[in-house]
Structures are given as C-alpha cells and as structure tokens.
Design a protein around this motif. Structure first.
Motif, mmCIF file in Angstrom:
data_model
loop_
_atom_site.group_PDB
_atom_site.id
_atom_site.type_symbol
_atom_site.label_atom_id
_atom_site.label_comp_id
_atom_site.label_asym_id
_atom_site.label_seq_id
_atom_site.Cartn_x
_atom_site.Cartn_y
_atom_site.Cartn_z
ATOM 1 N N THR A 35 74.629 -18.201 42.388
ATOM 2 C CA THR A 35 74.066 -17.240 43.346
ATOM 3 C C THR A 35 75.152 -16.713 44.280
ATOM 4 N N VAL A 36 75.940 -17.603 44.830
ATOM 5 C CA VAL A 36 77.016 -17.203 45.748
ATOM 6 C C VAL A 36 78.047 -16.335 45.010
ATOM 7 N N GLY A 37 78.275 -16.624 43.745
ATOM 8 C CA GLY A 37 79.229 -15.870 42.954
ATOM 9 C C GLY A 37 78.663 -14.594 42.354
ATOM 10 N N ASN A 38 77.418 -14.257 42.689
ATOM 11 C CA ASN A 38 76.763 -13.044 42.180
ATOM 12 C C ASN A 38 76.733 -12.986 40.659
ATOM 13 N N ALA A 39 76.342 -14.087 40.028
ATOM 14 C CA ALA A 39 76.230 -14.123 38.569
ATOM 15 C C ALA A 39 75.122 -13.175 38.108
ATOM 16 N N ASN A 40 75.264 -12.668 36.917
ATOM 17 C CA ASN A 40 74.290 -11.757 36.333
ATOM 18 C C ASN A 40 72.941 -12.463 36.190
ATOM 19 N N PRO A 41 71.896 -12.018 36.901
ATOM 20 C CA PRO A 41 70.602 -12.700 36.837
ATOM 21 C C PRO A 41 69.917 -12.581 35.480
ATOM 22 N N THR A 46 72.363 -18.246 33.717
ATOM 23 C CA THR A 46 71.895 -18.055 35.091
ATOM 24 C C THR A 46 70.390 -18.249 35.173
ATOM 25 N N ASN A 68 69.750 -13.184 55.045
ATOM 26 C CA ASN A 68 70.683 -13.123 53.925
ATOM 27 C C ASN A 68 70.191 -14.040 52.807
ATOM 28 N N THR A 70 71.562 -14.951 49.985
ATOM 29 C CA THR A 70 72.569 -15.891 49.504
ATOM 30 C C THR A 70 72.656 -17.101 50.426
#
Length: 99
Positions: A35-41, A46, A68, A70
């Motif tokens: 989540t913090v690394g903005n992985a592809n949902p 993921t 926020n 994140t």
C-alpha cells in the motif's frame, strides 16, 4: 515407531502457535508495504495480500481514521500485526505452562 512425549507435543503446539502469529503479522506487513509503495491494486499478488489482510486486521481496520488512506493502512494494519505477534506469544507461553 517413536513415542511422542507430552512435553514434546506441547512444544510443537506452542511453536505452531508462534509461527501462525508470525505468518499473520508478515501478511499484514506485506499489505502495508504494498500500500505504501502504491502497488497495482489489480495485480494478483496485491489482491491476495489485501484480501487476506482485511480478514486478519480484525477490529483494528477502522480504529484510527486519518484522512490519508495510506497512513490509515499503515497505522491500523501495523497495529494488527503487532497484536498478532503479542497475542500468539502470550498464547504460546500459556500452552507451554499448561502443558
């Protein structure tokens, strides 16, 4: 055939309890990292960690509600991971004492 002693079996059960807690905390931590690394949902990895973490987070999911998203995941899922580590450590000790 080897005989299993009571203390040996208690040790195995206590060890399994600790490992379960460690795996649960690891799943939650990976979800936070993704989540913090903005992985592809939409990615399968993921999705797996998000779905599993949603089950493991228990009542911590909405404990804190910062705007926020994140930060919300970091705090709430992080607390859930710590909870699992502590709860299974206590349960493991209890199993050893009662055994």
């Amino acid at each position: 055939m080897a005989t299993v002693t009571r203390s040996g079996m208690v040790g195995v059960v206590a060890g399994v309890v600790r490992w379960v807690g460690l795996v649960f905390a690891l799943i939650l931590a990976v979800h936070v990292l993704l989540t913090v690394g903005n992985a592809n949902p939409a990615n399968g990895i993921t999705t797996f960690f998000a779905t599993t973490a949603d089950w493991l987070v228990l009542a911590f999911k909405n404990l804190f509600t910062p705007e926020n998203a994140t930060l919300r995941v970091l705090v709430n899922y992080g607390l859930a991971a710590i909870f699992w580590l502590i709860a299974t450590a206590v349960l493991s000790r209890l199993v050893r004492r009662l055994g």
